[in-house]
Write a protein that holds these residues in place. Structure first.
Motif, PDB file in Angstrom:
ATOM      1  N   HIS A 171      -1.260  13.016  -1.752  1.00 29.80           N
ATOM      2  CA  HIS A 171      -2.247  12.787  -2.810  1.00 29.80           C
ATOM      3  C   HIS A 171      -3.441  13.718  -2.621  1.00 29.80           C
ATOM      4  N   TRP A 172      -4.011  13.745  -1.390  1.00 29.79           N
ATOM      5  CA  TRP A 172      -5.237  14.527  -1.181  1.00 29.79           C
ATOM      6  C   TRP A 172      -4.952  16.027  -1.110  1.00 29.79           C
ATOM      7  N   LEU A 173      -3.739  16.390  -0.642  1.00 32.09           N
ATOM      8  CA  LEU A 173      -3.371  17.816  -0.651  1.00 32.09           C
ATOM      9  C   LEU A 173      -3.311  18.310  -2.101  1.00 32.09           C
ATOM     10  N   ILE A 174      -2.675  17.501  -2.980  1.00 32.14           N
ATOM     11  CA  ILE A 174      -2.564  17.897  -4.391  1.00 32.14           C
ATOM     12  C   ILE A 174      -3.947  17.958  -5.034  1.00 32.14           C
ATOM     13  N   VAL A 175      -4.848  17.030  -4.674  1.00 34.06           N
ATOM     14  CA  VAL A 175      -6.213  17.057  -5.230  1.00 34.06           C
ATOM     15  C   VAL A 175      -6.860  18.413  -4.903  1.00 34.06           C
ATOM     16  N   VAL A 176      -6.779  18.827  -3.617  1.00 36.96           N
ATOM     17  CA  VAL A 176      -7.420  20.090  -3.208  1.00 36.96           C
ATOM     18  C   VAL A 176      -6.789  21.276  -3.951  1.00 36.96           C
ATOM     19  N   LEU A 177      -5.446  21.278  -4.045  1.00 32.71           N
ATOM     20  CA  LEU A 177      -4.759  22.405  -4.695  1.00 32.71           C
ATOM     21  C   LEU A 177      -5.087  22.459  -6.197  1.00 32.71           C
ATOM     22  N   VAL A 178      -5.117  21.275  -6.854  1.00 36.28           N
ATOM     23  CA  VAL A 178      -5.419  21.266  -8.294  1.00 36.28           C
ATOM     24  C   VAL A 178      -6.869  21.730  -8.517  1.00 36.28           C
ATOM     25  N   LEU A 179      -7.805  21.269  -7.664  1.00 32.67           N
ATOM     26  CA  LEU A 179      -9.206  21.694  -7.835  1.00 32.67           C
ATOM     27  C   LEU A 179      -9.325  23.209  -7.652  1.00 32.67           C
ATOM     28  N   GLY A 207       0.791  -1.225   0.000  1.00 32.60           N
ATOM     29  CA  GLY A 207       0.000   0.000   0.000  1.00 32.60           C
ATOM     30  C   GLY A 207       0.825   1.276   0.000  1.00 32.60           C
ATOM     31  N   TYR A 208       0.119   2.390   0.162  1.00 32.53           N
ATOM     32  CA  TYR A 208       0.774   3.696   0.205  1.00 32.53           C
ATOM     33  C   TYR A 208       1.025   4.074   1.664  1.00 32.53           C
ATOM     34  N   THR A 209       2.071   4.915   1.884  1.00 34.07           N
ATOM     35  CA  THR A 209       2.372   5.366   3.246  1.00 34.07           C
ATOM     36  C   THR A 209       1.490   6.572   3.585  1.00 34.07           C
ATOM     37  N   ALA A 265     -11.645   4.870  -9.746  1.00 34.46           N
ATOM     38  CA  ALA A 265     -11.515   4.585  -8.305  1.00 34.46           C
ATOM     39  C   ALA A 265     -12.891   4.246  -7.704  1.00 34.46           C
ATOM     40  N   LEU A 266     -13.927   5.018  -8.121  1.00 33.68           N
ATOM     41  CA  LEU A 266     -15.271   4.777  -7.571  1.00 33.68           C
ATOM     42  C   LEU A 266     -15.854   3.469  -8.118  1.00 33.68           C
ATOM     43  N   TRP A 267     -15.549   3.162  -9.389  1.00 30.24           N
ATOM     44  CA  TRP A 267     -16.007   1.895 -10.005  1.00 30.24           C
ATOM     45  C   TRP A 267     -15.412   0.699  -9.249  1.00 30.24           C
ATOM     46  N   LEU A 286       0.682  10.104 -16.541  1.00 26.47           N
ATOM     47  CA  LEU A 286       0.218  11.343 -17.200  1.00 26.47           C
ATOM     48  C   LEU A 286      -0.057  12.422 -16.155  1.00 26.47           C
ATOM     49  N   PHE A 287      -0.626  12.004 -14.999  1.00 20.45           N
ATOM     50  CA  PHE A 287      -0.846  12.960 -13.909  1.00 20.45           C
ATOM     51  C   PHE A 287       0.489  13.582 -13.482  1.00 20.45           C
ATOM     52  N   TYR A 288       1.509  12.729 -13.254  1.00 20.14           N
ATOM     53  CA  TYR A 288       2.808  13.267 -12.830  1.00 20.14           C
ATOM     54  C   TYR A 288       3.348  14.237 -13.880  1.00 20.14           C
ATOM     55  N   LEU A 320     -11.633  10.369 -15.566  1.00 18.53           N
ATOM     56  CA  LEU A 320     -11.258   8.958 -15.807  1.00 18.53           C
ATOM     57  C   LEU A 320     -10.794   8.280 -14.515  1.00 18.53           C
ATOM     58  N   HIS A 321      -9.868   8.980 -13.819  1.00 21.84           N
ATOM     59  CA  HIS A 321      -9.201   8.419 -12.645  1.00 21.84           C
ATOM     60  C   HIS A 321     -10.163   8.279 -11.456  1.00 21.84           C
ATOM     61  N   ALA A 322     -10.940   9.347 -11.177  1.00 22.70           N
ATOM     62  CA  ALA A 322     -11.872   9.283 -10.038  1.00 22.70           C
ATOM     63  C   ALA A 322     -12.988   8.291 -10.369  1.00 22.70           C
ATOM     64  N   ARG A 350      -6.878   2.096  -0.455  1.00 23.47           N
ATOM     65  CA  ARG A 350      -5.421   2.250  -0.589  1.00 23.47           C
ATOM     66  C   ARG A 350      -5.010   3.703  -0.470  1.00 23.47           C
ATOM     67  N   MET A 351      -5.920   4.632  -0.865  1.00 27.56           N
ATOM     68  CA  MET A 351      -5.595   6.064  -0.763  1.00 27.56           C
ATOM     69  C   MET A 351      -6.230   6.689   0.473  1.00 27.56           C
ATOM     70  N   LEU A 352      -6.745   5.859   1.377  1.00 29.39           N
ATOM     71  CA  LEU A 352      -7.340   6.400   2.599  1.00 29.39           C
ATOM     72  C   LEU A 352      -6.632   5.859   3.846  1.00 29.39           C
TER      73      LEU A 352
HETATM   74  C1  HEM Z   1      -6.460  16.352  -8.978  1.00 30.83           C
HETATM   75  C2  HEM Z   1      -6.939  15.146  -8.856  1.00 30.83           C
HETATM   76  C3  HEM Z   1      -6.087  13.891  -8.719  1.00 30.83           C
HETATM   77  C4  HEM Z   1      -4.774  13.670  -9.027  1.00 30.83           C
HETATM   78  C5  HEM Z   1      -3.783  14.656  -9.629  1.00 30.83           C
HETATM   79  C6  HEM Z   1      -4.480  12.284  -8.669  1.00 30.83           C
HETATM   80  C7  HEM Z   1      -3.254  11.650  -8.883  1.00 30.83           C
HETATM   81  C8  HEM Z   1      -2.976  10.335  -8.586  1.00 30.83           C
HETATM   82  C9  HEM Z   1      -1.746   9.647  -8.898  1.00 30.83           C
HETATM   83  C10 HEM Z   1      -0.550  10.261  -9.640  1.00 30.83           C
HETATM   84  C11 HEM Z   1      -1.832   8.375  -8.405  1.00 30.83           C
HETATM   85  C12 HEM Z   1      -0.759   7.285  -8.489  1.00 30.83           C
HETATM   86  C13 HEM Z   1       0.012   7.222  -7.201  1.00 30.83           C
HETATM   87  C14 HEM Z   1       1.289   6.427  -7.380  1.00 30.83           C
HETATM   88  O1  HEM Z   1       1.226   5.194  -7.450  1.00 30.83           O
HETATM   89  O2  HEM Z   1       2.322   7.086  -7.440  1.00 30.83           O
HETATM   90  C15 HEM Z   1      -3.131   8.253  -7.777  1.00 30.83           C
HETATM   91  C16 HEM Z   1      -3.592   7.117  -7.153  1.00 30.83           C
HETATM   92  C17 HEM Z   1      -4.873   6.989  -6.647  1.00 30.83           C
HETATM   93  N1  HEM Z   1      -5.877   7.944  -6.632  1.00 30.83           N
HETATM   94 FE1  HEM Z   1      -5.733   9.803  -7.373  1.00 30.83          FE
HETATM   95  N2  HEM Z   1      -5.610  11.716  -8.139  1.00 30.83           N
HETATM   96  C18 HEM Z   1      -6.618  12.663  -8.146  1.00 30.83           C
HETATM   97  C19 HEM Z   1      -7.912  12.502  -7.699  1.00 30.83           C
HETATM   98  C20 HEM Z   1      -8.421  11.351  -7.125  1.00 30.83           C
HETATM   99  C21 HEM Z   1      -9.794  11.176  -6.681  1.00 30.83           C
HETATM  100  C22 HEM Z   1     -10.903  12.246  -6.761  1.00 30.83           C
HETATM  101  C23 HEM Z   1      -9.891   9.898  -6.183  1.00 30.83           C
HETATM  102  C24 HEM Z   1     -11.077   9.171  -5.597  1.00 30.83           C
HETATM  103  C25 HEM Z   1     -12.323   9.313  -6.012  1.00 30.83           C
HETATM  104  C26 HEM Z   1      -8.568   9.283  -6.309  1.00 30.83           C
HETATM  105  C27 HEM Z   1      -8.224   8.021  -5.895  1.00 30.83           C
HETATM  106  C28 HEM Z   1      -6.999   7.396  -6.061  1.00 30.83           C
HETATM  107  C29 HEM Z   1      -6.723   6.020  -5.660  1.00 30.83           C
HETATM  108  C30 HEM Z   1      -7.692   5.049  -4.989  1.00 30.83           C
HETATM  109  C31 HEM Z   1      -5.388   5.759  -6.040  1.00 30.83           C
HETATM  110  C32 HEM Z   1      -4.616   4.441  -5.844  1.00 30.83           C
HETATM  111  C33 HEM Z   1      -4.754   3.610  -7.110  1.00 30.83           C
HETATM  112  C34 HEM Z   1      -3.946   2.336  -7.029  1.00 30.83           C
HETATM  113  O3  HEM Z   1      -3.427   2.019  -5.980  1.00 30.83           O
HETATM  114  O4  HEM Z   1      -3.813   1.684  -8.062  1.00 30.83           O
HETATM  115  N3  HEM Z   1      -7.706  10.188  -6.889  1.00 30.83           N
HETATM  116  N4  HEM Z   1      -3.809   9.451  -7.907  1.00 30.83           N
END
Ligand code: HEM
Length: 173
Positions: A24-32, A15-17, A153-155, A109-111, A148-150, A167-169
């Motif tokens: 991850h969530w800080l960047i989500v808030v800042l990007v939004l 998992g993630y640390t 994750a929800l799917w 692509l996000f990175y 696509l990504h969110a 994994r991200m919580l």
């Molecule tokens: C600005 C919006 C977002 C960005 C830039 C972003 C970016 C990323 C990136 C780069 C990763 C890969 C992490 C890694 O392995 O290094 C990741 C993983 C993940 N994100 Fe996001 N994310 C965003 C929004 C969201 C949202 C809204 C959700 C949930 C609804 C979400 C859920 C997840 C989950 C569950 C993973 C882990 C996936 C896995 O382990 O395969 N993310 N995100």
């Protein structure tokens, strides 16, 4: 001490640390924030090019846009360093190779965008205004990737019920 540290590195990544999750969530808030309020920066930028005075609210939001952009850049540098040091966790069990490939491509692509968009903004603001055209492409690109990504994750969480969102919580989940 070094031996203890090396021992901690042995074994597959689980998992993630907590630092990765917080970033991850800080960047989500800042990007939004940037996506919602970024138009103010465009208005101020255009006013400066025309030599007119910008709206004071736009000017405040434009200053925030610059600082939030630098914060995103700093956060993604730390995040990428953590990711490269410890490697990604394994894909969820039973995930098809095609879906796994799409997930990995989306993450990289996000990175890429998290570096390219702030850097093109800095270049446009301080040196070369034409770079603003590249910077503005960041908005639709981020929106497509986020949907696509969110959505994925929800799917996973609510349709496949494989606990991917956890994994991200939760660290190590
Ligand atoms: C600005 C919006 C977002 C960005 C830039 C972003 C970016 C990323 C990136 C780069 C990763 C890969 C992490 C890694 O392995 O290094 C990741 C993983 C993940 N994100 Fe996001 N994310 C965003 C929004 C969201 C949202 C809204 C959700 C949930 C609804 C979400 C859920 C997840 C989950 C569950 C993973 C882990 C996936 C896995 O382990 O395969 N993310 N995100």
């Amino acid at each position: 001490m070094r031996k203890e540290f090396e021992a901690m590195q042995v074994g597959p990544v689980r998992g993630y640390t907590s630092s990765q999750i917080i970033l991850h969530w800080l960047i989500v808030v800042l990007v939004l924030f940037q996506l919602i309020f970024g138009e103010s920066m465009s208005s101020v930028f255009r006013a400066a090019q025309r030599g007119t005075t910008p709206d004071p609210n736009d000017a405040t939001l434009a200053t925030l846009h610059i600082w939030v952009g630098f914060a995103i850049l700093a956060a993604v540098v730390i995040r990428l360093a953590l990711r490269l040091r410890q490697g990604p966790p394994p894909p969820p069990e039973g995930q098809s190779p095609v879906l796994e490939w799409i997930a990995t491509a989306t993450h990289w692509l996000f990175y890429f965008l998290l570096f390219a968009v702030p850097i093109s903004g800095i270049v446009a603001y301080y040196w070369q205004p034409a770079a603003g055209e590249v910077h503005e492409l960041g908005k639709p690109a981020f929106i497509i990737l986020i949907v696509l990504h969110a959505g994925a994750a929800l799917w996973h969480q609510f349709w496949l019920r494989d606990g991917l969102l956890m994994r991200m919580l939760k660290p190590g989940a």
